[in-house]
Design a protein around this motif. Structure first.
Motif, PDB file in Angstrom:
ATOM      1  N   PHE A  24      26.660   9.655  20.270  1.00 35.80           N
ATOM      2  CA  PHE A  24      25.931  10.045  19.966  1.00 35.80           C
ATOM      3  C   PHE A  24      24.590   8.914  20.304  1.00 35.80           C
ATOM      4  N   SER A  25      25.010   8.047  19.091  1.00 33.47           N
ATOM      5  CA  SER A  25      24.483   7.186  18.877  1.00 33.47           C
ATOM      6  C   SER A  25      23.857   5.986  20.375  1.00 33.47           C
ATOM      7  N   GLU A  26      24.598   6.023  21.429  1.00 32.50           N
ATOM      8  CA  GLU A  26      24.435   5.307  22.443  1.00 32.50           C
ATOM      9  C   GLU A  26      23.640   6.295  23.414  1.00 32.50           C
ATOM     10  N   ALA A  27      24.161   7.923  23.076  1.00 30.88           N
ATOM     11  CA  ALA A  27      23.103   8.930  24.478  1.00 30.88           C
ATOM     12  C   ALA A  27      21.748   8.673  23.808  1.00 30.88           C
ATOM     13  N   LEU A  28      21.089   8.734  22.217  1.00 28.18           N
ATOM     14  CA  LEU A  28      19.839   9.001  21.824  1.00 28.18           C
ATOM     15  C   LEU A  28      19.089   7.433  22.184  1.00 28.18           C
ATOM     16  N   LEU A  29      20.123   6.433  21.745  1.00 25.64           N
ATOM     17  CA  LEU A  29      19.473   4.779  21.845  1.00 25.64           C
ATOM     18  C   LEU A  29      19.119   4.829  23.444  1.00 25.64           C
ATOM     19  N   ALA A  30      19.506   5.523  24.380  1.00 26.86           N
ATOM     20  CA  ALA A  30      19.391   5.410  25.441  1.00 26.86           C
ATOM     21  C   ALA A  30      17.779   5.797  26.122  1.00 26.86           C
ATOM     22  N   TRP A  31      18.562   7.406  25.553  1.00 25.12           N
ATOM     23  CA  TRP A  31      16.559   8.008  25.917  1.00 25.12           C
ATOM     24  C   TRP A  31      15.397   7.186  25.032  1.00 25.12           C
ATOM     25  N   VAL A  32      15.713   7.352  24.125  1.00 22.29           N
ATOM     26  CA  VAL A  32      14.690   6.098  23.383  1.00 22.29           C
ATOM     27  C   VAL A  32      14.470   4.957  23.911  1.00 22.29           C
ATOM     28  N   LEU A  33      15.325   4.096  24.887  1.00 21.50           N
ATOM     29  CA  LEU A  33      14.970   2.731  25.884  1.00 21.50           C
ATOM     30  C   LEU A  33      14.396   3.867  27.097  1.00 21.50           C
ATOM     31  N   SER A  34      14.823   4.713  27.472  1.00 19.24           N
ATOM     32  CA  SER A  34      14.144   4.650  28.886  1.00 19.24           C
ATOM     33  C   SER A  34      12.714   5.959  28.730  1.00 19.24           C
ATOM     34  N   SER A  35      12.369   6.265  27.398  1.00 19.95           N
ATOM     35  CA  SER A  35      11.696   6.944  26.850  1.00 19.95           C
ATOM     36  C   SER A  35      10.799   5.982  26.973  1.00 19.95           C
ATOM     37  N   LYS A  36      10.793   4.748  26.284  1.00 16.67           N
ATOM     38  CA  LYS A  36       9.876   4.182  25.839  1.00 16.67           C
ATOM     39  C   LYS A  36       8.694   4.154  24.933  1.00 16.67           C
ATOM     40  N   CYS A  37      10.120   4.921  23.685  1.00 16.86           N
ATOM     41  CA  CYS A  37       9.157   5.320  22.034  1.00 16.86           C
ATOM     42  C   CYS A  37       8.989   3.603  21.620  1.00 16.86           C
ATOM     43  N   ALA A  38       7.934   4.007  21.239  1.00 17.66           N
ATOM     44  CA  ALA A  38       7.791   2.743  19.931  1.00 17.66           C
ATOM     45  C   ALA A  38       8.282   2.297  18.627  1.00 17.66           C
ATOM     46  N   ARG A  39       9.273   3.575  18.301  1.00 17.38           N
ATOM     47  CA  ARG A  39      10.322   2.736  17.376  1.00 17.38           C
ATOM     48  C   ARG A  39      10.554   4.487  17.048  1.00 17.38           C
ATOM     49  N   VAL A  40      11.751   4.100  16.062  1.00 24.67           N
ATOM     50  CA  VAL A  40      12.514   5.142  15.177  1.00 24.67           C
ATOM     51  C   VAL A  40      12.775   5.027  14.031  1.00 24.67           C
TER      52      VAL A  40
END
Length: 261
Positions: free
Chosen positions: A103-119
């Motif tokens: 889950f962690s890998e999937a979530l962070l892959a989405w964060v990077l691909s969506s270009k969110c500024a911060r979590v």
């Protein structure tokens, strides 16, 4: 992976702040996220499709009228408020055993691909497992990854927040070696260390608590978040500034006065 509600391409999340709850002791992060979504009137823009969470389905937890009360909700949904550049992933079921890392890998892959500024991860930890230093002062703590620390560390100091203390790796045997320990925090430590290694800007806000009626803990955590992000303007920190979601009527035998609904 993220699946948008509309058939067209998903929402543009570049530069957005992503709020995520940890499935942790007392479900405090999830309850705090409920308050954010309900109060800000955030719009559902999609869901997070994953086999890492226990499947579930239920009625709309943020229903405001009979007409929208029968809308269905699932275990991981995404809500957005473009005017505040805010996006929220709400998680409503526990993790399947040994699925934390996937889950962690999937979530962070989405964060990077969506270009969110911060979590920003909202979490909690067992109050009874605090060491002597953690017993002092406020039960609220924060953590910052190196990528985020430079830009907001001064803000945290201005707010007089306390950073999460490291504890002895081998208490009573070797008290000089310190490690980060978040008992009852679920995915918190794993997600934080992964963000550190990947250079992702991430903050963890957590509260020490115990299992039980954790609504007061949720108010404390969301007010803590509000001190930083100013999601709700207020002169005095109270619970009345937050809109209680309709689904909370079923929590802890109601427990809340009708005036809050």
């Amino acid at each position: 992976m993220f699946v948008p509600c509309e058939r067209a391409a998903g929402p543009d999340l570049r530069g957005f702040t992503l709020l995520v709850p940890a499935v942790s002791v007392g479900n405090v992060g999830q309850l705090a996220i409920d308050l954010v979504i309900s109060t800000l009137g955030m719009t559902k823009v999609g869901y997070f499709y994953t086999d890492c969470l226990v499947p579930m389905v239920g009625n709309n937890p943020y229903a405001t009228a009979e007409e929208n009360s029968t809308e269905l909700s699932i275990n991981a949904e995404v809500y957005s408020l473009p005017s505040r550049k805010l996006v929220v992933l709400q998680i409503r079921s526990p993790f399947i055993k040994n699925k934390y890392r996937a889950f962690s890998e999937a979530l962070l892959a989405w964060v990077l691909s969506s270009k969110c500024a911060r979590v920003i991860l909202l979490s909690s930890s067992h109050a009874y497992q605090r060491d002597d230093e953690q017993l002092l002062g406020t039960p609220l703590r924060y953590l910052l990854t190196p990528a985020l620390e430079e830009s907001v560390a001064g803000v945290m100091q201005g707010l007089k927040w306390k950073e999460m203390e490291k504890v002895a790796a081998y208490p009573g045997v070797n008290d000089t070696e310190k490690v980060l320990n978040i008992p009852g925090g679920g995915i918190t430590k794993l997600l934080f260390t992964e963000c550190c290694s990947k250079g992702i800007e991430m903050a963890v806000l957590l509260k020490f608590c115990s299992e039980g009626d954790n609504i007061p803990d949720a108010f404390a955590l969301v007010n803590y978040l509000n001190e930083w992000l100013q999601l709700v303007k207020c002169e005095v920190t109270t619970s009345s500034q937050w809109k209680i979601p309709s689904s909370w009527r079923l929590l802890f035998g109601s427990g809340l006065p009708p005036a809050l609904f």
